[in-house]
Scaffold this motif. Structure first.
Motif, PDB file in Angstrom:
ATOM      1  N   UNK A   1       0.845  -1.192   0.000  1.00 23.38           N
ATOM      2  CA  UNK A   1       0.000   0.000   0.000  1.00 23.38           C
ATOM      3  C   UNK A   1       0.885   1.248   0.000  1.00 23.38           C
ATOM      4  N   UNK A   2       0.263   2.388  -0.304  1.00 19.92           N
ATOM      5  CA  UNK A   2       1.009   3.657  -0.281  1.00 19.92           C
ATOM      6  C   UNK A   2       0.396   4.610   0.743  1.00 19.92           C
ATOM      7  N   UNK A   3       1.237   5.511   1.230  1.00 20.32           N
ATOM      8  CA  UNK A   3       0.777   6.546   2.159  1.00 20.32           C
ATOM      9  C   UNK A   3       1.246   7.905   1.656  1.00 20.32           C
ATOM     10  N   UNK A   4       0.471   8.930   1.965  1.00 19.48           N
ATOM     11  CA  UNK A   4       0.838  10.305   1.595  1.00 19.48           C
ATOM     12  C   UNK A   4       1.049  11.097   2.878  1.00 19.48           C
ATOM     13  N   UNK A   5       2.178  11.795   2.950  1.00 18.37           N
ATOM     14  CA  UNK A   5       2.494  12.620   4.126  1.00 18.37           C
ATOM     15  C   UNK A   5       2.108  14.068   3.827  1.00 18.37           C
TER      16      UNK A   5
ATOM     17  N   UNK B   1     -10.011   6.573   3.530  1.00 20.24           N
ATOM     18  CA  UNK B   1      -8.564   6.528   3.772  1.00 20.24           C
ATOM     19  C   UNK B   1      -8.272   6.970   5.208  1.00 20.24           C
ATOM     20  N   UNK B   2      -7.463   6.184   5.916  1.00 22.14           N
ATOM     21  CA  UNK B   2      -7.171   6.469   7.323  1.00 22.14           C
ATOM     22  C   UNK B   2      -6.390   7.773   7.475  1.00 22.14           C
ATOM     23  N   UNK B   3      -6.689   8.481   8.572  1.00 21.38           N
ATOM     24  CA  UNK B   3      -6.018   9.755   8.868  1.00 21.38           C
ATOM     25  C   UNK B   3      -5.242   9.605  10.183  1.00 21.38           C
TER      26      UNK B   3
ATOM     27  N   UNK C   1       4.662  -1.764   7.141  1.00 24.51           N
ATOM     28  CA  UNK C   1       3.943  -1.570   5.874  1.00 24.51           C
ATOM     29  C   UNK C   1       4.923  -1.490   4.700  1.00 24.51           C
ATOM     30  N   UNK C   2       6.213  -1.241   5.004  1.00 26.12           N
ATOM     31  CA  UNK C   2       7.203  -1.074   3.924  1.00 26.12           C
ATOM     32  C   UNK C   2       8.035  -2.326   3.678  1.00 26.12           C
ATOM     33  N   UNK C   3       8.379  -3.056   4.746  1.00 27.83           N
ATOM     34  CA  UNK C   3       9.301  -4.191   4.611  1.00 27.83           C
ATOM     35  C   UNK C   3       8.621  -5.502   4.994  1.00 27.83           C
ATOM     36  N   UNK C   4       9.231  -6.578   4.539  1.00 27.31           N
ATOM     37  CA  UNK C   4       8.720  -7.913   4.869  1.00 27.31           C
ATOM     38  C   UNK C   4       9.001  -8.249   6.332  1.00 27.31           C
ATOM     39  N   UNK C   5       8.200  -9.156   6.853  1.00 20.28           N
ATOM     40  CA  UNK C   5       8.427  -9.616   8.223  1.00 20.28           C
ATOM     41  C   UNK C   5       7.577 -10.842   8.491  1.00 20.28           C
TER      42      UNK C   5
ATOM     43  N   UNK D   1       2.081  -5.832  10.091  1.00 16.78           N
ATOM     44  CA  UNK D   1       0.929  -5.090  10.583  1.00 16.78           C
ATOM     45  C   UNK D   1       0.646  -3.924   9.646  1.00 16.78           C
ATOM     46  N   UNK D   2      -0.566  -3.894   9.110  1.00 18.43           N
ATOM     47  CA  UNK D   2      -0.974  -2.777   8.282  1.00 18.43           C
ATOM     48  C   UNK D   2      -1.350  -1.606   9.172  1.00 18.43           C
ATOM     49  N   UNK D   3      -1.249  -0.402   8.636  1.00 19.36           N
ATOM     50  CA  UNK D   3      -1.568   0.779   9.446  1.00 19.36           C
ATOM     51  C   UNK D   3      -3.031   0.790   9.871  1.00 19.36           C
ATOM     52  N   UNK D   4      -3.908   0.280   8.989  1.00 16.33           N
ATOM     53  CA  UNK D   4      -5.327   0.283   9.372  1.00 16.33           C
ATOM     54  C   UNK D   4      -5.592  -0.661  10.545  1.00 16.33           C
ATOM     55  N   UNK D   5      -4.712  -1.656  10.750  1.00 12.07           N
ATOM     56  CA  UNK D   5      -4.879  -2.570  11.879  1.00 12.07           C
ATOM     57  C   UNK D   5      -4.624  -1.866  13.215  1.00 12.07           C
ATOM     58  N   UNK D   6      -3.801  -0.811  13.190  1.00 12.12           N
ATOM     59  CA  UNK D   6      -3.538  -0.063  14.426  1.00 12.12           C
ATOM     60  C   UNK D   6      -4.831   0.567  14.918  1.00 12.12           C
TER      61      UNK D   6
END
Length: 475
Positions: free
Chosen positions: A2-6, A170-172, A273-277, A281-286
């Motif tokens: 996924x992508x995020x915008x700052x 989209x999450x804020x 959200x950027x690297x494998x592991x 954990x996706x940001x929306x899961x937080x």
């Protein structure tokens, strides 16, 4: 991926944002040494062919050509944004991502929110849409701003409402920097309380960060380095030192080093959200796991180690010590004591060569000393990202939804009331079109409701755990 915008708003937001992009580029350079544009980089950067006139066409595979940050930079003064455009990161942004003015908001929430909000709404929407169009799967907007000034608090929270209207799915995520009580902006208590009403209503998650906590952390590191404890050594060009190489004076507020800690927090927050592991954990899961009630979305963050890029050569913490650090007051980015308050939920985001068994063992070890609400005794969310921060073997970010934020909010309300009872400086706000005294009373009422909700939760702390009967199974 996924992508995020700052979206970085105001002087503070842009300075932290600049630090974040610098650290993100260094981190990806250390991991991706072949210079291939991969999914990890695409989460925050576009790969652009600069030879194409106009916006530049995106290249989704192959060698990195020219990286552009997925960002929108907003400030009603030009100073900081101009510095960024003339600095080492100038190629990461272009003029299509910027919105600036020359007058500034005069430390007035109403000017930022009402005047500049309506004046720049169309431009803001257009630039946000443009950034969103460049994403294959936009998951999150990160807003970075401060609460004390006019642009960060006013325009930063106006932006939240715009995002909610334009991108409701989209999450804020908001990183809000709260000024210390010795803040030199007289009107900051008004700005903070007016902004908090908007944060409570329009954000999905807020990471409140206290300037005083950051300053205390930097002071401790400086003290440790000066005393030569732990054999710590500072690199000559470290963020803890000034450009002259001498240690910064204690009286100065070392904003570069403070910004580095916040940028480090964002780097750790997005690592999964950027690297494998082994446990992503996706940001929306937080938001899904840590926010049981819509308005109680203020998350206390703690971080270990506090420095990226091995700025300070302090021997790495042992793994178990790292988990203990994350629950100690010294590593909190807000002055609070979660251990003696009530947890609604807690997320542990671990990076590096850490096994799931280590994670579980430490949770079991720490659990007896932490109080969780009766209805969420197993309220843990965990992630394991295989890629550690540059210069470290492992790191940990803990995010706690905890009632310990309540004293901070009560103190902010008291500071607001000291001014408001005397109606001091109120005329500066009320002469702004669309601003009425009811805005103040509504903001105060919103904060009081929030404090009451935390009070109700705290009242359940001493209640005995109900012994729920189980279904008996005949064997």
């Amino acid at each position: 991926m996924t992508q995020s915008v700052v979206v970085q708003v105001g002087q503070c937001g842009n300075q932290i944002g600049c630090c974040f992009w610098d650290l993100a580029l260094r981190e990806h350079a250390a991991v991706n040494q072949k210079g291939i544009y991969d999914e990890a980089i695409s989460s925050f950067f576009r790969n652009v062919d600069t030879r194409v006139v106009g916006d530049g066409s995106s290249i989704s595979k192959g060698k990195i050509c020219s990286l552009k940050a997925r960002a929108v930079l907003i400030d009603m003064e030009e100073g900081v944004v101009n510095e960024i455009l003339q600095g080492p990161l100038r190629d990461v942004f272009d003029s299509k991502q910027l919105i600036t003015d020359i007058s500034g908001s005069g430390n007035n929430w109403a000017v930022g929110h009402k005047v500049f909000g309506s004046r720049y709404q169309e431009q803001i929407v257009e630039k946000l849409r443009k950034a969103a169009e460049h994403c294959d799967c936009l998951q999150c907007f990160f807003i970075i701003h401060s609460m004390g000034g006019g642009t960060g608090s006013g325009l930063g929270t106006f932006l939240l409402k715009v995002l909610e209207d334009e991108f409701p799915e989209v999450y804020r995520f908001v990183t809000s920097i709260y000024p210390s009580s010795e803040d030199d902006v007289i009107t900051s208590p008004y700005n903070i309380i007016l902004a908090m009403k908007e944060l409570s209503e329009h954000a999905d998650c807020v990471l409140p960060i206290d300037n005083q906590s950051l300053f205390d952390i930097i002071s401790k590191i400086n003290l440790m380095v000066n005393s030569g404890k732990l054999g710590s050594v500072v690199k000559p060009n470290s963020l803890v030192t000034s450009s002259a190489g001498a240690l910064k004076k204690r009286q100065e507020k070392p904003f570069d080093a403070m910004n580095n800690i916040v940028a480090n927090l964002l780097l750790n927050l997005t690592s999964s959200a950027r690297f494998e592991g082994s446990l992503n954990m996706d940001l929306n899961e937080i938001s899904m796991n840590l926010v049981p009630f819509p308005q109680l979305h203020y998350l206390v963050s703690s971080l270990t180690p506090l420095y990226t890029l091995a700025d300070v050569h302090i021997p790495p913490r042992r793994l178990d010590q790292m988990f203990s650090d994350a629950f100690s007051k010294d590593h909190q980015l807000i002055r609070a004591d979660p251990k003696h308050s009530l947890y609604l939920a807690c997320a542990l985001m671990v990076r590096g060569n850490v096994q799931l068994s280590d994670l579980r063992r430490n949770i079991e070890r720490l659990k007896p000393s932490l109080q969780f609400v009766s209805w969420n005794q197993e309220g843990w969310k965990t992630s394991l990202c295989a890629v550690p921060p540059v210069g470290h073997s492992h790191s940990l970010l803990a995010l706690a939804n905890n009632t310990c934020v309540k004293p901070t909010f009560i103190e902010l309300r008291e500071r607001f009331m000291r001014l408001y009872k005397k109606k001091a400086h109120l005329h500066h706000y009320l002469r702004v079109e669309g601003m009425e005294e009811s805005c103040f009373t509504q903001a105060l009422s919103s904060l009081s409701t929030l404090i009451e909700e935390y009070d109700q939760l705290d009242a359940t702390k001493s209640m005995p755990m109900p012994d729920v009967p189980r279904l008996s199974i005949a064997v």
